[in-house]
Design an enzyme around this catalytic site. Structure first.
Site, PDB file in Angstrom:
ATOM      1  N   LYS A 134     -15.925  -3.892 -55.488  1.00 41.41           N
ATOM      2  CA  LYS A 134     -17.217  -4.241 -54.887  1.00 41.41           C
ATOM      3  C   LYS A 134     -17.034  -5.152 -53.673  1.00 41.41           C
ATOM      4  O   LYS A 134     -17.582  -4.907 -52.595  1.00 41.41           O
ATOM      5  CB  LYS A 134     -18.106  -4.944 -55.915  1.00 41.41           C
ATOM      6  CG  LYS A 134     -19.383  -5.513 -55.333  1.00 41.41           C
ATOM      7  CD  LYS A 134     -20.314  -4.443 -54.802  1.00 41.41           C
ATOM      8  CE  LYS A 134     -21.450  -5.051 -54.016  1.00 41.41           C
ATOM      9  NZ  LYS A 134     -22.371  -4.038 -53.482  1.00 41.41           N
ATOM     10  N   CYS A 146     -24.467  -9.276 -47.739  1.00 42.61           N
ATOM     11  CA  CYS A 146     -23.307  -8.580 -48.339  1.00 42.61           C
ATOM     12  C   CYS A 146     -22.045  -8.871 -47.535  1.00 42.61           C
ATOM     13  O   CYS A 146     -21.136  -9.546 -48.001  1.00 42.61           O
ATOM     14  CB  CYS A 146     -23.557  -7.073 -48.353  1.00 42.61           C
ATOM     15  SG  CYS A 146     -25.043  -6.599 -49.205  1.00 42.61           S
TER      16      CYS A 146
HETATM   17  N1  SAJ Z   1     -23.449  -3.837 -38.071  1.00 43.15           N
HETATM   18  C1  SAJ Z   1     -22.740  -3.765 -36.873  1.00 43.15           C
HETATM   19  N2  SAJ Z   1     -22.075  -2.616 -36.574  1.00 43.15           N
HETATM   20  C2  SAJ Z   1     -22.082  -1.553 -37.431  1.00 43.15           C
HETATM   21  C3  SAJ Z   1     -22.796  -1.641 -38.647  1.00 43.15           C
HETATM   22  C4  SAJ Z   1     -23.483  -2.794 -38.947  1.00 43.15           C
HETATM   23  O1  SAJ Z   1     -22.719  -4.717 -36.086  1.00 43.15           O
HETATM   24  O2  SAJ Z   1     -21.475  -0.528 -37.101  1.00 43.15           O
HETATM   25  C5  SAJ Z   1     -24.143  -5.078 -38.398  1.00 43.15           C
HETATM   26  C6  SAJ Z   1     -25.632  -4.876 -38.623  1.00 43.15           C
HETATM   27  O3  SAJ Z   1     -26.341  -5.085 -37.412  1.00 43.15           O
HETATM   28  C7  SAJ Z   1     -25.954  -5.974 -39.623  1.00 43.15           C
HETATM   29  C8  SAJ Z   1     -24.665  -6.123 -40.432  1.00 43.15           C
HETATM   30  O4  SAJ Z   1     -23.624  -5.531 -39.648  1.00 43.15           O
HETATM   31  O5  SAJ Z   1     -26.207  -7.200 -38.964  1.00 43.15           O
HETATM   32  C9  SAJ Z   1     -24.685  -5.481 -41.806  1.00 43.15           C
HETATM   33  O6  SAJ Z   1     -25.115  -4.164 -41.642  1.00 43.15           O
HETATM   34  P1  SAJ Z   1     -24.933  -3.078 -42.859  1.00 43.15           P
HETATM   35  O7  SAJ Z   1     -25.322  -1.763 -42.295  1.00 43.15           O
HETATM   36  O8  SAJ Z   1     -23.620  -3.224 -43.482  1.00 43.15           O
HETATM   37  O9  SAJ Z   1     -26.108  -3.462 -43.889  1.00 43.15           O
HETATM   38  P2  SAJ Z   1     -26.031  -4.353 -45.203  1.00 43.15           P
HETATM   39  O10 SAJ Z   1     -25.514  -5.704 -44.930  1.00 43.15           O
HETATM   40  O11 SAJ Z   1     -27.368  -4.224 -45.853  1.00 43.15           O
HETATM   41  O12 SAJ Z   1     -24.922  -3.600 -46.107  1.00 43.15           O
HETATM   42  C10 SAJ Z   1     -25.314  -2.859 -47.234  1.00 43.15           C
HETATM   43  C11 SAJ Z   1     -24.127  -2.837 -48.174  1.00 43.15           C
HETATM   44  N3  SAJ Z   1     -24.574  -2.232 -49.400  1.00 43.15           N
HETATM   45  C12 SAJ Z   1     -24.333  -2.880 -50.564  1.00 43.15           C
HETATM   46  O13 SAJ Z   1     -23.725  -3.932 -50.633  1.00 43.15           O
HETATM   47  C13 SAJ Z   1     -24.833  -2.196 -51.775  1.00 43.15           C
HETATM   48  C14 SAJ Z   1     -22.992  -2.040 -47.586  1.00 43.15           C
HETATM   49  O14 SAJ Z   1     -21.983  -1.883 -48.596  1.00 43.15           O
HETATM   50  C15 SAJ Z   1     -23.460  -0.678 -47.148  1.00 43.15           C
HETATM   51  O15 SAJ Z   1     -22.361  -0.007 -46.544  1.00 43.15           O
HETATM   52  C16 SAJ Z   1     -24.583  -0.852 -46.127  1.00 43.15           C
HETATM   53  O16 SAJ Z   1     -25.664  -1.535 -46.797  1.00 43.15           O
HETATM   54  C17 SAJ Z   1     -25.092   0.526 -45.663  1.00 43.15           C
HETATM   55  O17 SAJ Z   1     -24.199   1.333 -45.348  1.00 43.15           O
HETATM   56  O18 SAJ Z   1     -26.311   0.677 -45.587  1.00 43.15           O
END
Ligand code: SAJ
Length: 476
Positions: free
Chosen positions: A232, A290
């Site tokens: 995780k 996360c």
């Molecule tokens: N971000 C970037 N570049 C990227 C992707 C994201 O800068 O290519 C930034 C986003 O703007 C944000 C942060 O990273 O500020 C996190 O984005 P995220 O898409 O990872 O969203 P989270 O934090 O909600 O991550 C969750 C996590 N899910 C769980 O823990 C169950 C992650 O494991 C998932 O991969 C992600 O959602 C998802 O893919 O939606």
């Protein structure tokens, strides 16, 4: 393999009564799906009757969902299992003693984001409650995201101390980390594969029995409790690392005066058997609850469980922690781009309009948002800031912030407009109109999410800077 525990479980037979502690966005869907399993006769949702969240008890018992936002299928499922009398929300933790299985879905947020130490307080209370009412042959499952080692060490110790029973002998103990994302809670639980890890094989088998019936497309992946904890925290650590790799390359491309996005397209074009290049996207920073913390869970767990055995390049920092530092550097880089574009060493007295406060595009979630880092850096230099976000309504950490301005009101008189969140609203910004709204001859725009076209804004008389746009950052 413990014969005693196997026998205790055999005497109980299949799981008929289960419970979930923590009626949040993880616990509620989990409890409802378990209540909907035909062989399970009753599920209790345990919720403290606290001022802040006690209201959920009555809401859930009247078949209503207390969660914000749209969760497809959840309202109907709650109504169904409540009407059938298969689910009941309660603050009476003594009912734990009636169960075959109890899951803990209790958040472990940062006590203080600055020191990166998670607050296990609520989880420890929950574990103590379970220990108080624990009976032989029961299964205990931790669903919260926890530091590797927590299940087999801290949770085990508390449960044994409170109950006088022995884990692995008298009761089963496992970890089954959640992988849910807001907006698709039920679907994620049913369709994502689920890692389920016990402190021993008997515990693992009993936990597999609990989770298998709630899955549809997803499969259960059995492993040890520590392996599940590491899985995780690693899945988010690796995602954070991938983003940091994109951010570092974007900084390189800016320095070399080239376009990151062309390079990304090139790298991504390398396809073929067994070839992967999962390039993610650079941006104004990484927020959320996360990716900002799970790396530190993994690091802490590794040092606790294996620090004295680790063989690693002498003196080198953890790659994963370095990735965190690179991602946390991006709001600082956005300030540097702002000063560079304004041709100033300080933002003192400059009017800066921040577009986007949420950490994730098209959501109202502002937990650990990079926008806050930019805001504090700009304010510390004496900038005058205004903020826009149609999704976010409040930010308790800074009560003075308001989010009720229009874009026009936000950018009025702005020397610089900073795009920090990739909300759809900002993709259709009209360069000429927005410039008029600022009232400035040559305003600055900094694109932190690569959502506007540089040439359109340059042609409309803006000074442009963008993350990864080394090809456009020195034209104005
Ligand atoms: N971000 C970037 N570049 C990227 C992707 C994201 O800068 O290519 C930034 C986003 O703007 C944000 C942060 O990273 O500020 C996190 O984005 P995220 O898409 O990872 O969203 P989270 O934090 O909600 O991550 C969750 C996590 N899910 C769980 O823990 C169950 C992650 O494991 C998932 O991969 C992600 O959602 C998802 O893919 O939606």
């Amino acid at each position: 393999m413990s014969d005693k525990l196997s026998q205790l479980i055999k005497n109980r037979g299949p799981i008929k009564k289960a419970g979930v502690i923590g009626m949040g966005y993880v616990g509620i869907p989990a409890a409802m799906l378990m209540a909907n399993v035909p062989s399970i006769k009753k599920v209790y949702g345990f919720q403290r009757a606290s001022k802040s969240s006690g209201y959920k008890i009555d809401m859930l018992n009247s078949g209503e969902c207390p969660l914000k936002g749209i969760e497809p299928g959840l309202d109907d499922l709650i109504r169904k299992v409540v009407t059938e009398g298969k689910f009941e929300c309660t603050s009476d933790f003594a009912k734990i003693g009636e169960l075959d299985a109890i899951c803990l879905a209790i958040q472990t947020p940062f006590a203080n984001p600055k020191d990166l130490i998670p607050d296990f307080g609520a989880l420890i209370d929950g574990i103590r409650n379970v220990g108080t009412y624990l009976k032989p042959g029961m299964l205990v499952v931790l669903e919260s995201t926890i530091t590797p080692g927590t299940t087999a060490v801290m949770a085990r110790e508390i449960l044994e101390k409170e109950s006088g029973l022995i884990a692995g002998e008298d009761f089963a103990l496992a970890h089954a980390p959640e992988r849910v994302m807001v907006g698709r809670l039920l679907q994620n639980i049913q369709e994502h594969d689920r890692c389920v890890g016990g402190i021993d094989d008997v515990s693992t088998a009993r936990a597999v029995e609990l989770y298998t019936p709630i899955m549809t497309k997803g499969r259960v992946i059995p492993m040890t409790a520590t392996e599940a904890e590491v899985t995780k925290t690693t899945e988010n650590t690796i995602r954070d690392l991938q983003i940091a790799a994109a951010n570092q390359l974007a900084l390189y491309c800016e320095a070399m005066g080239i376009n990151f996005y062309n390079v990304r397209t090139g790298v991504d074009s390398l396809k073929g058997e067994g070839i992967t290049r999962a390039m993610l996207w650079p941006g104004a920073g990484v927020g959320g609850h996360c990716l900002t913390k799970d790396t530190y869970h993994l690091e802490r767990g590794m040092h606790m469980l294996g620090g004295d055995k680790l063989d690693y390049p002498k003196g080198e920092e953890s790659l994963y922690v370095l990735a965190r530092h690179i991602n946390d550097f991006m709001p600082k880089h956005m300030v540097t781009l702002t000063k560079n574009a304004l041709r100033t060493e300080t933002l003192k007295g400059k009017k800066i309009a921040l577009l986007g406060w949420a950490f994730l595009a098209n959501t109202d979630d502002a937990r650990n948002t990079p926008s806050e880092s930019y805001y504090h850096l700009a304010k510390s230099e004496g900038a005058v800031t205004s903020i826009h976000d149609v999704w976010v309504k409040e930010f308790p950490e800074i009560p003075t912030l308001s989010f009720d301005k229009t874009i026009e009101e936000t950018v009025k008189g702005a020397d610089a407009v900073i795009i920090l969140t990739g909300h759809n609203e900002y993709k259709s910004l009209d360069a000429a109109q927005l410039k008029l709204m600022t009232g400035k001859e040559k305003p600055v725009i900094i694109d932190g999410r690569n959502i506007i076209d540089p040439d359109t804004f340059l042609d409309a008389g803006w000074t442009y800077r963008g993350i990864g746009r080394g090809d456009k950052n020195n034209l104005s």
